[in-house]
Design an enzyme around this catalytic site. Structure first.
Site, PDB file in Angstrom:
ATOM      1  N   LYS A 234      -1.237  -5.502   1.141  1.00  0.00           N
ATOM      2  CA  LYS A 234      -0.136  -5.579   0.212  1.00  0.00           C
ATOM      3  C   LYS A 234       1.087  -5.709   0.954  1.00  0.00           C
ATOM      4  O   LYS A 234       1.348  -5.367   2.049  1.00  0.00           O
ATOM      5  CB  LYS A 234      -0.157  -4.409  -0.758  1.00  0.00           C
TER       6      LYS A 234
ATOM      7  N   GLU B  59      -6.063  -2.092  -8.316  1.00  0.00           N
ATOM      8  CA  GLU B  59      -5.591  -1.799  -6.846  1.00  0.00           C
ATOM      9  C   GLU B  59      -6.180  -0.118  -6.515  1.00  0.00           C
ATOM     10  O   GLU B  59      -6.187   0.471  -7.362  1.00  0.00           O
ATOM     11  CB  GLU B  59      -4.056  -1.696  -7.157  1.00  0.00           C
TER      12      GLU B  59
ATOM     13  N   CYS C 126      -0.006  -5.867  -7.146  1.00  0.00           N
ATOM     14  CA  CYS C 126       0.845  -5.298  -8.055  1.00  0.00           C
ATOM     15  C   CYS C 126       2.216  -5.684  -7.555  1.00  0.00           C
ATOM     16  O   CYS C 126       2.823  -6.675  -8.265  1.00  0.00           O
ATOM     17  CB  CYS C 126       0.628  -3.779  -7.769  1.00  0.00           C
TER      18      CYS C 126
END
Length: 641
Positions: free
Chosen positions: A115, A46, A168
């Site tokens: 995200k 990331e 994540c």
């Protein structure tokens, strides 16, 4: 895809926080290395182009512009490579900043995935700099002079391979985006992460990844930030993890200061089979948002001649010693519970078992003993019948008698020789001709004895035949093929040996342990042909039908995943490398399919028995097949190998 495999990697490059040039150089090096290894998909951590721990530097225009400029350099440096790459960086769109994954190939950006869930607790402050994918209606983005799809509902498809992306924290929420991505077709999930280390967190992370891959029946490629990201109050260990449907295939070395590239092969065919078999999988899509966009790309071709993932030779047997013991105990409990229910239901107090001194009858007897102990019924109500015949050897006879005495059951010895001789006379069979009539007459005589004694003692005949024998049809129809309850019907031969050995290792009585271990070491034989001149077993089953370890391997991949002979052969070459050569594997694979198809009529009328594992041949459960189905397709492919 070769044999349905896709080679995927999780890369963990060296990183310097806020040094985009350095980060892109190392990312490019790993992409080139991955390409040289025949890797088709590679994922990076990331925000890897800038570094995850930049903090308020994410508000600096210089850093954001340099990130985009260096992404352009990365596209140029890797444009000659066809590998699909996924890297992380901050992206400006819709007057907001997003923590995003960039998917590119051949220098072209295929899509940008922001995200969805931003952690903003304890050591995390992502909402301070980034917006969620849920906070924008932007569908397109201009990046490095290229127009590309933008959003968290993108799927990247190449044939039967469909990739979904999450980042994540997306994995840690109650309903991860990957769940919906998979319901809309994704079978490989890539997660770009920067998850710092805490005591116990790693084990929890692995359980999350394995569970999510299992729940979604997908592969999961996870790449998290490494040593270079460690700064101020947080430490990153460089977690690269690849899982497939609950199974961990590969993982990186934690706390390694060098960059890493871990890779393995993902079996797309295997995942597709599991989804097709699970009728409730797609029903979860009802009422869901199906507004997903698909981006097509061409997966680079690669020769999968050598697998990096481990293919175990004994798929029915746990590879880990600590798991093997608990698994053996669990199997026994399933067998015991099934038999106990049948005994309670029929109001019988007796069981009859034919004891040969071989593995299968030993396992059946052990199950009976443990069942009667649990029900509080005397072991003397178990009638062990040993029935010496023309092929019975001293070794198996002694073991049969000894085992029954040591276990404290009722022992009876009934020779079948005179009865068989009379039968041969009645039907006009030459006793010197040791053909199928000679052999099967003995098996049926033994079954008749067991059935009649069961009537005498008002008991049940407990079957001893195992799953491997049922698959090959290695049972005499209405002989050892028949019983009143078959406790071993779902236990393959390779597992029977481990179960008996496990009981021996946990047995406190020395005589019983010694006998059980000798039974484990005895060659497998029906003992229907007279012994050799030295009194040793002459008729060895595996010489006739092939090694059970091969047949169990074939059976597992044929039934469990529906693989064709070509793929089973390929996997067997890897699993048995150095033990069985290609000619041997091909020979017995042909035998397996020939016998499996021709012997279905025996399986169509099996007695009841407990299902133990994921592979079963019960006509009332897992396997419903016409007895007259043609085997031509499978045998033709076997011949072509």
């Amino acid at each position: 895809m070769d044999y349905g495999f896709v080679r995927a990697a999780a890369a963990i490059p060296n990183v310097k926080i806020a040094d985009c040039v350095f980060n892109v150089e190392h990312t490019a090096q790993l992409i080139k290395e991955a390409s040289s290894k025949g890797i088709q998909i590679v994922a990076f951590p990331e925000l890897g182009i800038t570094g995850y721990t930049c903090g308020d530097l994410f508000g600096q225009r210089l850093l954001l512009e340099e990130a985009e400029n260096n992404l352009g350099d990365l596209l140029d440096m890797t444009s000659s490579h066809s590998i699909l790459c996924v890297v992380g960086m901050p992206v400006q769109a819709d007057n907001q900043l997003f923590n995003a994954a960039i998917v590119f190939q051949h220098g072209k950006i295929l899509g940008v995935v922001p995200k969805s869930y931003l952690p903003n607790y304890k050591e995390f402050y992502e909402e301070r700099w980034f917006a969620s994918a849920h906070d924008t209606n932007c569908n397109e983005i201009c990046l490095c002079g290229q127009e590309a799809p933008f959003g968290n509902k993108l799927l990247f498809r190449s044939g039967s391979l469909v990739i979904g992306i999450e980042l994540c924290e997306d994995l840690w929420v109650p309903i991860p985006p990957s769940s919906d991505l998979c319901l809309n077709g994704a079978n490989v999930i890539i997660n770009l992460s920067a998850s710092n280390e805490l005591i116990g967190k790693h084990d929890y992370l692995k359980s999350l990844i394995k569970q999510q891959s299992a729940r979604c029946m997908s592969a999961y490629v996870y790449s998290s930030a490494g040593f270079g990201e460690s700064s101020t109050d947080v430490v990153f260990s460089g977690n690269g993890i690849i899982a497939e449907n609950g199974e961990l295939l590969a993982e990186s070395t934690r706390f390694c200061m060098d960059e890493q590239l871990i890779y393995t092969e993902i079996d797309i065919e295997r995942l597709q089979n599991d989804r097709r078999q699970n009728s409730s999988y797609m029903s979860c899509r009802t009422g869901k948002d199906n507004n997903y966009r698909t981006v097509k790309f061409e997966l680079p071709t690669t020769q999968v001649n050598l697998l990096s993932r481990k293919i175990g030779a004994y798929p029915f047997v746990p590879s880990e010693n600590e798991k093997l013991s608990s698994r053996c105990e669990e199997i026994f409990n399933i067998q015991i519970s099934g038999l106990a229910k049948r005994i309670v239901h029929t109001h019988t107090q007796s069981a009859v078992v034919g004891i040969s001194g071989g593995l299968d009858s030993t396992l059946a007897l052990l199950v009976c003993v443990k069942t009667f102990d649990r029900l509080g019924i005397s072991r003397k109500n178990i009638y062990g019948i040993t029935m010496p015949g023309f092929g019975t050897t001293d070794r198996t006879y002694r073991n049969a008698i000894g085992l029954m005495k040591f276990l404290g059951i009722s022992v009876r010895e009934i020779s079948i020789k005179d009865a068989c001789m009379q039968h041969f006379k009645d039907i006009g069979h030459d006793v010197s001709v040791h053909d199928i009539t000679y052999e099967n007459s003995q098996a049926r005589e033994r079954t008749q004895i067991l059935m009649d004694i069961a009537n005498q003692v008002n008991g049940l005949v407990i079957g001893t035949g195992d799953l491997s024998e049922l698959a090959l049809g290695w049972a005499t129809y209405n002989g050892d093929h028949m019983s009143m309850y078959g406790v071993n019907g779902s236990i393959p031969k390779t597992l029977v040996r481990y179960l008996v050995r496990w009981v021996a290792q946990n047995e406190t009585n020395d005589d019983t342990r010694k006998t059980l271990l000798d039974i484990v070491d005895t060659p497998i034989s029906p003992e229907l042909i007279p012994a050799d001149e030295h009194g040793n077993i002459k008729q060895k089953t595996e010489d006739l039908v092939g090694p059970y370890e091969l047949h169990d391997f074939f059976l597992y991949y044929f039934l469990r995943f529906g693989f064709r002979p070509r793929k089973i052969y390929f996997l067997a070459l890897h699993a048995f490398k150095g033990k069985h050569d290609s000619a041997v594997i091909q020979k017995w694979l042909y035998t397996f399919f020939r016998r499996f198809f021709s012997q279905q009529f025996k399986r169509s009328c099996l007695p009841d028995g407990p299902k133990v594992g994921s592979v079963s041949l019960s006509p009332r459960g897992d396997w419903r097949m016409p007895s007259d189905a043609s085997s031509d397709l499978w045998l033709t492919e076997c011949k072509s190998l």
